[in-house]
Design an enzyme around this catalytic site. Structure first.
Site, PDB file in Angstrom:
ATOM      1  N   GLY A  52       1.272   8.141  -1.556  1.00 36.98           N
ATOM      2  CA  GLY A  52       1.731   9.483  -1.206  1.00 36.98           C
ATOM      3  C   GLY A  52       2.524   9.434   0.080  1.00 36.98           C
TER       4      GLY A  52
ATOM      5  N   LYS B 129       0.860  -1.172   0.000  1.00 38.15           N
ATOM      6  CA  LYS B 129       0.000   0.000   0.000  1.00 38.15           C
ATOM      7  C   LYS B 129       0.899   1.225   0.000  1.00 38.15           C
ATOM      8  CE  LYS B 129      -1.593   3.554   2.579  1.00 38.15           C
ATOM      9  NZ  LYS B 129      -1.582   4.322   1.337  1.00 38.15           N
TER      10      LYS B 129
ATOM     11  N   THR C  48       8.781   1.165   2.609  1.00 38.08           N
ATOM     12  CA  THR C  48       7.840   2.035   1.933  1.00 38.08           C
ATOM     13  C   THR C  48       6.676   2.228   2.888  1.00 38.08           C
ATOM     14  OG1 THR C  48       6.579   2.382  -0.074  1.00 38.08           O
ATOM     15  CG2 THR C  48       6.726   0.121   0.731  1.00 38.08           C
TER      16      THR C  48
END
Length: 389
Positions: A174, A171, A182
């Site tokens: 932004g 997932k 991540t």
């Protein structure tokens, strides 16, 4: 390596997915369990505002073993103080009791709005319904969908290594300029790999994949990357396994970059002939993070001067010499052999593709790095302007 529409988890993994009303009516609570304790490696954000979930997961993966992971989406449980930590521990304890595992062997991850407590009345209500039979699903797709926030689609990739499978979900769209991970990434495998083998392998792969992606230069408070190997499929060739783990991670990395909030174009920046890999990474990140480069790609404007500007920002790298640097869009050199205006304008068509490669050769030595990002659109501004409302 494939990215199927639906795929089962590897042998020995089972899941539970539900909507408990964290923010809306979509699935927002998921658990993935291993039928036997799995070797596990976790890598996390370095943010000084790291969330409660990150702190608890660091504890859980400290001994390189996990029974499973719990994920709550649409609420990050960040900057929520002692109450937030107590709530996270209560969630882990509730799942552990239902699954008959130790709480210290469960990692937890959360992603979403910062500064809001979990709606514990809803969470407790759902925890009270859990039992061992609740964890019966083998559908990785539903797990990938349940961890989404502003993602436009689920991110899942798989690979086969001998009798073993590697299944990864992620997932993130932004607040991505990762620092050891991540936003949320979970990779499950039934391969038999020791912690001593898996830990350095995963770190090498993270550096070339999830730590090579940037959407907006902002580091999440909740970054989490965990790999679990439960050994049910038996031993594998380690070189082939590392290649498969890399392929899955790279596929997820590109999905994250191309699904950046409001994104329309995946940008890959390849920097080679650098002094070393570290220099190549600095230059590649300077290019992929540049708002001017990102907007030029969005507008299909072959303005290579913006790439030159981004390279020049690496002002401490005194061995970068503009007279020997080569800049290319795709396979077409645009500097120092300048194209006529009509040929340069023809590159606009290339920049309208779904994926764009910017290739820079520094002409120094053999270092190289690839970074992944996306264009900057008005959609990014709109999504983030309205994020909590």
């Amino acid at each position: 390596m494939t990215s199927p529409a639906a795929v089962p988890l590897p042998q020995g993994f089972r899941a539970h997915v539900a909507s408990i009303g964290i923010k809306d009516e979509t699935d927002d609570f998921t658990v993935v369990l291993s039928e036997q304790p799995a070797v596990a490696v976790g890598m996390y954000t370095k943010s000084r505002f790291a969330g409660c979930s990150v702190r608890l997961s660091r504890e859980a993966t400290a001994d390189s073993q996990l029974s499973g992971v719990v994920v709550i989406s649409k609420n990050s449980n960040v900057a929520t103080g002692p109450e937030g930590e107590a709530n996270a521990r209560e969630v882990v304890a509730g799942v552990a009791a239902a699954a008959d595992v130790s709480p210290i062997d469960l990692a937890i991850a959360s992603t979403g709005v910062i500064g809001r407590q979990y709606p514990m009345d809803r969470v407790r209500s759902h925890l009270s319904t859990l039992a061992s039979e609740s964890f019966a699903s083998s559908d990785a797709q539903s797990v990938a969908e349940a961890i989404m926030t502003t993602d436009t689609h689920a991110k899942i990739a798989t690979a086969q290594v001998g009798d073993a499978r590697v299944v990864g979900i992620a997932k993130g769209v932004g607040m991505i300029e990762p620092d050891m991970a991540t936003m949320l990434t979970f990779i499950f495998t039934d391969a038999d790999v020791s912690a001593a083998q898996l830990d350095p392998m995963f770190r090498r792969i993270i550096d070339r994949t999830f730590n090579a992606v940037s959407v907006d230069t902002d580091t999440s408070t909740s970054d989490t990357a965990i790999v679990m190997a439960n050994a049910i499929a038996g031993p594998v060739d380690l070189h082939a396994f590392e290649a498969a783990l890399f392929d899955v991670s790279l596929a997820l990395t590109k999905m994250i970059a191309s699904d950046g909030e409001g994104a329309e174009t995946l940008i890959e920046v390849h920097v080679d002939s650098a002094r070393d890999d570290a220099q190549a990474k600095r230059v590649a990140k300077a290019i992929v993070n540049s708002p001017l480069v990102k907007t030029a790609v969005h507008g299909a404007d072959p303005n290579w001067g913006r790439v030159a500007m981004a390279i020049g920002k690496c002002s401490d790298d005194l061995d970068i010499d503009q007279d020997i640097v080569i800049i290319r869009f795709g396979d077409t050199e645009v500097y120092p052999d300048l194209l006529p205006d009509d040929e340069l304008e023809s590159l606009s068509e290339y920049l309208r593709a779904d994926e764009v490669l910017i290739h820079v050769s520094l002409g120094i030595a053999n270092g190289e790095f690839r970074a992944y990002g996306c264009d900057l659109t008005d959609g990014y501004v709109r999504i983030n302007a309205d994020y909590t409302t």
